[in-house]
Write an enzyme that holds these catalytic residues in place. Structure first.
Site, PDB file in Angstrom:
ATOM      1  CD  GLU A 174      -3.089  -1.021   2.171  1.00 17.72           C
ATOM      2  OE1 GLU A 174      -2.995  -0.153   3.063  1.00 17.72           O
ATOM      3  OE2 GLU A 174      -4.024  -1.838   2.135  1.00 17.72           O
ATOM      4  CD  GLU A 293      -4.026  -5.901   2.980  1.00 23.54           C
ATOM      5  OE1 GLU A 293      -4.935  -5.219   3.521  1.00 23.54           O
ATOM      6  OE2 GLU A 293      -2.815  -5.642   3.093  1.00 23.54           O
TER       7      GLU A 293
END
Length: 503
Positions: A174, A293
């Site tokens: 991320e 995710e």
């Protein structure tokens, strides 16, 4: 009775192959995922290595095939060296991502042991937040080189004679997010990802590498991030990542049940961006997607509580321990359907996370382990969802949602086992009150019988499993499902996840 939903299955019309990597999961040093989750020395069920055998049994039952580790946000401040060697010599560190203290009693060797005992493939995330190329190749050497170098021999000295053989690596986590330790612009990250990939491939050209995509589709830099990053590293990586979490907001259950509309849009948009960059670069390579995710996560609730009551550098606090209702389980089933419907490009997916932290498996320290409601759709999809995904274009009644407009009540896919010819239909009825009759033409599939129709639903949409009542919500059989004249007929219960197996 409501209008009927219909679609046709034909082995000539396929999406792609659904491989085992679609059914991965995720273990992060966050809350109780590791400590008192999978690892608890002194627990009555702990093995000599400190792994909870009751949890190992549930992981195997869940059908998880790959486990991404060690983060997540945690990885961007992590020194892998802290988690190897004699446990008594490992340093305690502050984890800025979750404002906790990390003992490092569980590290790379313990992770490898966990994988061996569950039969899962490693997916190792690299710290490209506070570290870079040098640390990545050093970890690669420690983990994968057989012997004869300082780091390979150090691994051997630590008790692991055989290399860990890690083939799949995530280049950070991320990195588009301002919350990420070491957050970078797309240009900064793209260059770092390219140089890290190049260095790692100099050691082993056969690695599979995942570049960081956008943390979610709502990010202001979405698509432009992917374009910039892939322009730098397109021919050096194999996948780009996607992350997405969903929750019911302000009682809008209709939109929540349609969460897969957003997931499928996200996938389609990332595919389009990848292919655009490939065309611009005149590359013959195709970038696949790693949805590493995904889950239902009540983020707004978590952030409000975290802001009011931060952990204060506690060790192993209870964080993100969402208790999942049958409604949440139906949404998880729908998200699994979305992944299968895009199996041509989504080649890796990781349910986040595995134990205690927004997880299908829950434990109590020193106590029991149990299955959350979300355990069941994942386990059934992992068991029956491997093979050739057949194209499903349903003619379905629709309903209005505040977030996504008009949405089909039926969300479905089907997977054919090429060896046996068996076909499994996965279907969700999004209607909250009404049953949904379904007719499926199966001409040409070769199926002649019904092996079973399993349903996950409950008259109470808030029903959930607990330590005191771990089997409150479990799949049950359906009545009235029939196959005649090449047409399968079934009635889907309100707000239900369905698995219909045909032979």
């Amino acid at each position: 009775m409501s209008a009927t939903a219909r679609f046709t299955l034909d082995p000539a019309f396929t999406v792609g192959e659904a491989g085992p990597r679609l059914f991965g999961s995720f273990v992060e040093h966050l809350g109780r995922c590791v400590y008192t989750g999978i690892y608890e020395p002194g627990h009555p069920a702990a093995d000599p290595a400190g792994l909870r055998t009751d949890v190992l049994d549930l992981v195997r039952e869940l059908g998880v095939t790959a486990v991404r580790y060690p983060g997540g946000n945690f990885v961007s401040g992590y020194k892998w060296e802290d988690g190897v060697g004699p446990r008594q010599d490992r340093p305690r560190r502050l984890d800025p991502a979750w404002q906790t203290t990390e003992s490092n009693h569980f590290g790379l060797g313990e992770y490898a042991d966990f994988l061996r005992k569950t039969g899962c493939e490693p997916v190792l995330a690299l710290n490209l937040g506070t570290r870079g190329v040098a640390e990545a190749v050093e970890l690669q050497e420690y983990a994968n080189h057989p012997q004869g170098t300082a780091l390979a021999d150090l691994r051997i000295a630590h008790g692991s004679k055989e290399p860990y053989g890690i083939r799949l690596w995530c280049l950070g986590n991320e990195m588009d997010g301002p919350w990420q330790t070491g957050h970078k612009t797309a240009a900064e990250y793209g260059r770092l990802a390219a140089e890290t990939a190049r260095a790692m491939r100099q050691i082993d050209p056969g690695l599979e590498l995942v570049a960081c995509g956008s943390s979610n589709q709502a990010m202001p830099t979405f698509a432009e991030w992917e374009r910039t990053v892939l322009t730098e590293c397109y021919d050096l990586v194999d996948y780009i990542s996607l992350h997405a979490y969903y929750e019911e907001v302000d009682g809008d259950r209709g939109s929540f049940l349609a969460s897969a509309v957003d997931m499928e849009s996200f996938i389609d948009n990332v595919v389009a961006t990848c292919d655009h960059v490939g065309a611009r670069l005149k590359s013959e390579k195709r970038i696949n997607l790693s949805f590493d995710e995904w889950n239902v996560w009540y983020q707004s609730r978590f952030h409000a509580e975290f802001d009011r009551n931060p952990p204060g550098w506690a060790e192993v606090p209870r964080l993100l321990e969402d208790s999942y209702s049958v409604t949440d389980a139906v949404v998880v089933g729908s998200l699994l359907i979305a992944l299968l419907r895009h199996a041509d490009r989504v080649k890796l997916a990781c349910l986040a996370q595995l134990v205690n932290v927004i997880a299908p498996i829950m434990t109590e320290p020193g106590g029991t382990a149990w299955r959350q409601t979300t355990f069941h759709p994942f386990a059934q999809a992992a068991r029956h969802g491997r093979g050739t995904v057949l194209e499903v274009r349903a003619d379905s009644p629709t309903y209005d949602t505040a977030r996504y407009g008009r949405v089909p009540l039926l969300h479905a896919t089907a997977v054919r086992d090429e060896a046996s010819g068996a076909v499994t239909v996965f279907a969700v009825n999004r209607a909250q009150q009404a049953v949904l009759p379904v007719e499926i033409a199966v001409h040409g599939t070769g199926v002649t019988g019904i092996a079973g129709h399993s349903v996950l639903s409950d008259t109470d949409p808030e029903a959930r499993n607990t330590a005191a009542d771990p089997d409150r919500v479990t799949p049950h059989g359906a009545e009235g499902t029939a196959l005649s004249g090449g047409v399968l007929r079934a009635v889907l219960e309100p707000m239900s996840w369905n698995v219909i197996r045909l032979t």
